[in-house]
Motif scaffolding. Structure first.
Motif, PDB file in Angstrom:
ATOM      1  N   ASP A  39       0.817  -1.219   0.000  1.00  0.00           N
ATOM      2  CA  ASP A  39       0.000   0.000   0.000  1.00  0.00           C
ATOM      3  C   ASP A  39       0.851   1.270   0.000  1.00  0.00           C
ATOM      4  O   ASP A  39       0.365   2.362  -0.198  1.00  0.00           O
ATOM      5  CB  ASP A  39      -0.993   0.013   1.173  1.00  0.00           C
ATOM      6  N   PRO A 194      -8.630   3.272  -2.439  1.00  0.00           N
ATOM      7  CA  PRO A 194      -8.008   4.342  -3.232  1.00  0.00           C
ATOM      8  C   PRO A 194      -9.031   5.196  -3.972  1.00  0.00           C
ATOM      9  O   PRO A 194      -8.920   6.417  -4.011  1.00  0.00           O
ATOM     10  CB  PRO A 194      -7.117   3.576  -4.215  1.00  0.00           C
ATOM     11  N   GLU A 197     -10.864   7.506  -1.512  1.00  0.00           N
ATOM     12  CA  GLU A 197      -9.948   8.527  -1.019  1.00  0.00           C
ATOM     13  C   GLU A 197      -9.719   9.596  -2.101  1.00  0.00           C
ATOM     14  O   GLU A 197      -9.662  10.793  -1.814  1.00  0.00           O
ATOM     15  CB  GLU A 197      -8.616   7.885  -0.603  1.00  0.00           C
ATOM     16  N   SER A 218      -3.759   4.867   1.464  1.00  0.00           N
ATOM     17  CA  SER A 218      -3.272   4.744   0.093  1.00  0.00           C
ATOM     18  C   SER A 218      -2.632   6.052  -0.377  1.00  0.00           C
ATOM     19  O   SER A 218      -2.730   7.084   0.268  1.00  0.00           O
ATOM     20  CB  SER A 218      -4.399   4.333  -0.861  1.00  0.00           C
ATOM     21  N   THR A 219      -1.989   5.971  -1.528  1.00  0.00           N
ATOM     22  CA  THR A 219      -1.317   7.151  -2.071  1.00  0.00           C
ATOM     23  C   THR A 219      -2.256   7.988  -2.934  1.00  0.00           C
ATOM     24  O   THR A 219      -1.858   9.024  -3.462  1.00  0.00           O
ATOM     25  CB  THR A 219      -0.131   6.720  -2.945  1.00  0.00           C
ATOM     26  N   ALA A 220      -3.510   7.519  -3.097  1.00  0.00           N
ATOM     27  CA  ALA A 220      -4.426   8.159  -4.049  1.00  0.00           C
ATOM     28  C   ALA A 220      -4.662   9.657  -3.789  1.00  0.00           C
ATOM     29  O   ALA A 220      -4.595  10.455  -4.735  1.00  0.00           O
ATOM     30  CB  ALA A 220      -5.747   7.401  -4.097  1.00  0.00           C
TER      31      ALA A 220
ATOM     32  N   THR B 210      -7.843   6.050 -10.416  1.00  0.00           N
ATOM     33  CA  THR B 210      -6.603   6.314  -9.675  1.00  0.00           C
ATOM     34  C   THR B 210      -5.491   5.621 -10.455  1.00  0.00           C
ATOM     35  O   THR B 210      -5.291   4.429 -10.284  1.00  0.00           O
ATOM     36  CB  THR B 210      -6.656   5.730  -8.249  1.00  0.00           C
ATOM     37  N   ILE B 214      -2.571  -0.802  -7.010  1.00  0.00           N
ATOM     38  CA  ILE B 214      -2.477  -1.143  -5.604  1.00  0.00           C
ATOM     39  C   ILE B 214      -3.301  -2.411  -5.430  1.00  0.00           C
ATOM     40  O   ILE B 214      -4.384  -2.522  -6.014  1.00  0.00           O
ATOM     41  CB  ILE B 214      -3.079  -0.064  -4.682  1.00  0.00           C
ATOM     42  N   MET B 217      -7.402  -2.814  -5.132  1.00  0.00           N
ATOM     43  CA  MET B 217      -7.853  -1.450  -5.405  1.00  0.00           C
ATOM     44  C   MET B 217      -9.324  -1.392  -5.819  1.00  0.00           C
ATOM     45  O   MET B 217      -9.939  -0.335  -5.744  1.00  0.00           O
ATOM     46  CB  MET B 217      -6.956  -0.762  -6.425  1.00  0.00           C
TER      47      MET B 217
END
Lengths: 356, 306
Positions: A39, A194, A197, A218-220, B210, B214, B217
């Protein structure tokens, strides 16, 4: 026939004896993760800690992990499974694993458990946490310096003390720069989605926020910030690769040293239950390089972080006012850890109603 | 106006993957097959499209690969349930588990890499019209594909011979077989179409929603799509309404919170499910209509008598 059964039983017994003997040589350390190790946030940071145990203690330990374990009944099964499989030390790394951990620990008195971010301990359950809010105070200051609209957007997971204190620390930091700084909070009710977010980040930017920060995994959100040309912060690990133009800094969790220390304690036979809550001073919370900001802002941030690490500055030093204006911490005092660990109210300046 | 525009754009992004996956599942279920593996096919589409787009730098190629990954995953389901006649429910659930696990394995080397974003189209003049321009003429290609697909499915199901055959197979496979239609063949095709749509939905997640890979996801969107199909009573028009309604309430929940209105966030998070169910139940109040549209053979295996 009886002889045959006897021989089989003997053979089985020997196999098991051999099995336990070799298992006893090595300490098996188990980890329960809420998300995937990929993640690049919360779970990733814990997994880095796991790898550090392997590196530091080498042949004396063996580590195993279970990822994507939902909080709730599944967690109990997963923890019990690790305990049955001979783990001597088990780290459960999400708030919602607290009760399952305590439950399973009762059934396995010889196994040691460590639960992250909770508040319940027992004979064989220690809890540990990091003072992330120290980092959030620093990024709050940076946000207030860098924001043009004076509004930041905060993507929050669940209304638990851990998250609430982060929001409070952020706004307290921001208010030292701009007393009128505004914070919009969106609760997404998930640690990891993600898409959701990202949606929340877009909505917040649409409402005028030009700084995005998050307490999800998450990096979203940071990627959306990059896409939309606003600024943001990395969460739990350095996310600069995802947002080279948007990441100002990141609050990095360094679990490794603690994990190594606790595993070593088991090997030495000195493990005791504890409630560890360390932060910048112990190097558990580290700031990523300050990027995409003028030098004076970076210097200010580094200075604040240094003061927090040395103990000169406490993010929750009085006067701290609650959202309704009542005085929570008088001038000259700091909030004690007990109050902080159970905090369930906003400080003044948060533009949101805290979900019950 | 600008804030409204941003909200509408976000709603479209949130609704599109649901619509895509649900469109495919609608056709699959119309042919009498219940494929609970939507989530698995979607995530396979996501990881493969990301991998292809990242390796080649082409988002369009990524979409194509995502589509094929969905079809390939669905063909496994088709072989197991149609040829080997395993239980559809159990096989579908396993397909989801398999997809989630396998995608994690395939994607291991791709986590944390910056993805290729599927660019929105830009038509000079049209896209530049304030407000309606970006909404109507400034989407990425998959948004238009999702709308075209649901329109095409609606037309084919109710106005063409192919549609009659699919419905016949789904409503009474013995009669369809007696009339000489290849029940298993039709079902293979419909399962494959479902896989293709789920693959596209996955590609949308990994390339437009996105743009990154991931694990996990899809975060349960396959299940939402499945529920939408049932609540739309297998009617494409209602499916379109349902998907966009879900997306709208989902985004509005976030929007209202951002405004600082004191509604509990837990309620706002569950609202999309509640509102969609209530609205679709209300508009499908006609019970005989539900009975007519429910594929009678759903979930039942077909063994041609030899």
């Amino acid at each position: 026939m009886k002889k045959l059964i006897g021989m089989v039983a003997l053979a089985l017994a020997m196999t098991f004896a051999a099995g336990t003997a070799s298992a006893a040589d090595k300490l098996k350390v188990g980890f329960i993760y809420i998300g995937p190790i990929g993640d690049h946030g919360w779970t990733y940071a814990h997994d880095q800690g796991r790898l550090m145990i392997e590196e530091a203690l080498g042949d004396q330990v063996e580590t195993v992990y279970v990822e994507n374990v939902p909080e709730g009944p599944d967690a109990e099964r997963a923890i019990e499974r690790l305990a049955r499989d001979g783990a001597g030390l088990i780290f459960t790394t999400s708030f919602g694993y607290m009760d399952p951990t305590i439950k399973v620990a009762k059934r396995f008195p010889d196994v040691k458990f460590e639960h992250a971010t909770g508040y319940k301990q027992s004979e064989n359950v220690a809890s540990y946490n990091a003072r992330f809010h120290e980092g959030r105070y620093v990024i709050g200051q940076i946000a207030a310096q860098m924001s043009e609209s004076g509004i930041a957007g905060y993507i929050a997971s669940f209304p638990i003390p851990e998250v609430v204190m982060g929001i409070n620390a952020f706004i307290l930091g921001a208010q030292t720069i701009n007393p009128d700084f505004k914070l919009k909070v969106v609760w997404v009710n998930t640690w990891f989605d993600p898409g959701k977010e990202a949606d929340a980040a877009k909505v917040l930017i649409g409402q005028g926020a030009d700084i995005i920060t998050q307490h999800t995994d998450s990096t979203a959100p940071l990627q959306i910030a990059e896409e939309e040309g606003v600024l943001g912060f990395g969460q739990a690990s350095d996310m600069i690769h995802f947002a080279p133009k948007a990441q100002l800094t990141a609050i990095i969790d360094e679990w490794g040293p603690y994990y190594v220390e606790r595993a070593q304690a088991i090997l030495d036979g000195t493990w005791e239950t504890a409630n560890s809550w360390t932060g910048m001073s112990a190097g558990t919370v580290v700031m990523a390089p300050y990027t995409n900001m003028p030098d004076d802002v970076a210097a200010m941030a580094a200075d604040t972080a240094a003061k927090i690490a040395s103990g000169e500055l406490n993010p929750f030093a009085g006067p701290v006012y609650k959202q309704d204006g009542t005085l929570a911490v008088p001038e000259g005092e700091v909030m004690d850890d007990g109050t902080l660990a159970g905090i369930n109210w906003y400080v003044q300046g948060v533009d949101d109603t805290l979900p019950e | 106006m600008e804030a409204l525009e941003a909200v509408i754009l976000t709603i479209i992004t949130a609704s599109t993957p649901l619509l895509l996956a649900a469109t495919g599942e609608l056709v699959t279920e119309r042919s009498g097959v219940l494929n609970l593996g939507v989530e698995g096919m979607m995530i396979m589409g996501a990881v493969c499209s990301f991998a292809a787009a990242y390796t080649t730098g082409s988002a369009l190629l990524g979409i194509l690969v995502g589509l094929y990954a969905g079809v390939a995953t669905s063909m496994l389901f088709a072989f197991l349930t149609q040829t080997l006649m395993t239980s559809q429910v159990a096989t579908g659930l396993s397909l989801t588990l398999l997809g989630l696990g396998l995608s994690g394995l395939i994607g291991e080397g791709f986590t944390g890499l910056p993805g290729v974003k599927l660019e929105s189209i830009h038509i000079p003049l049209l896209t530049d019209i304030p407000f309606i321009g970006p909404i109507l003429f400034g989407q990425d290609i998959l948004v238009y594909v999702s709308l075209a697909l649901i329109a095409a499915v609606s037309y084919v199901l109710f106005h063409t011979r192919i549609g009659l055959v699919i419905n016949a197979v789904g409503n009474n496979h013995h009669s369809a077989h007696a009339l000489g239609y290849g029940v298993i063949r039709v079902r293979y095709a419909c399962i494959g179409f479902g896989g293709a749509c789920s693959g596209l939905a996955g590609a949308y997640l990994a390339l437009a929603y996105t743009p990154q890979w991931i694990e996990n996801m899809s975060a349960g969107r396959g299940w939402i799509a499945l529920a939408l199909v049932v609540f739309s009573t297998w009617l494409p028009g209602r499916l379109l309404i349902g998907a966009y309604l879900f997306g709208t309430v989902w985004i509005m929940g976030l929007y209202v919170q951002g405004l600082g209105v004191g509604i509990p966030s837990q309620l706002l998070s569950s609202l999309p499910y509640l509102v969609t169910i209530v609205v679709l139940v209300v508009i499908s109040g006609n019970r005989s209509l539900i009975r007519v549209n429910t594929p009678a053979m759903i979930g039942q295996p077909f063994a041609p008598e030899r």
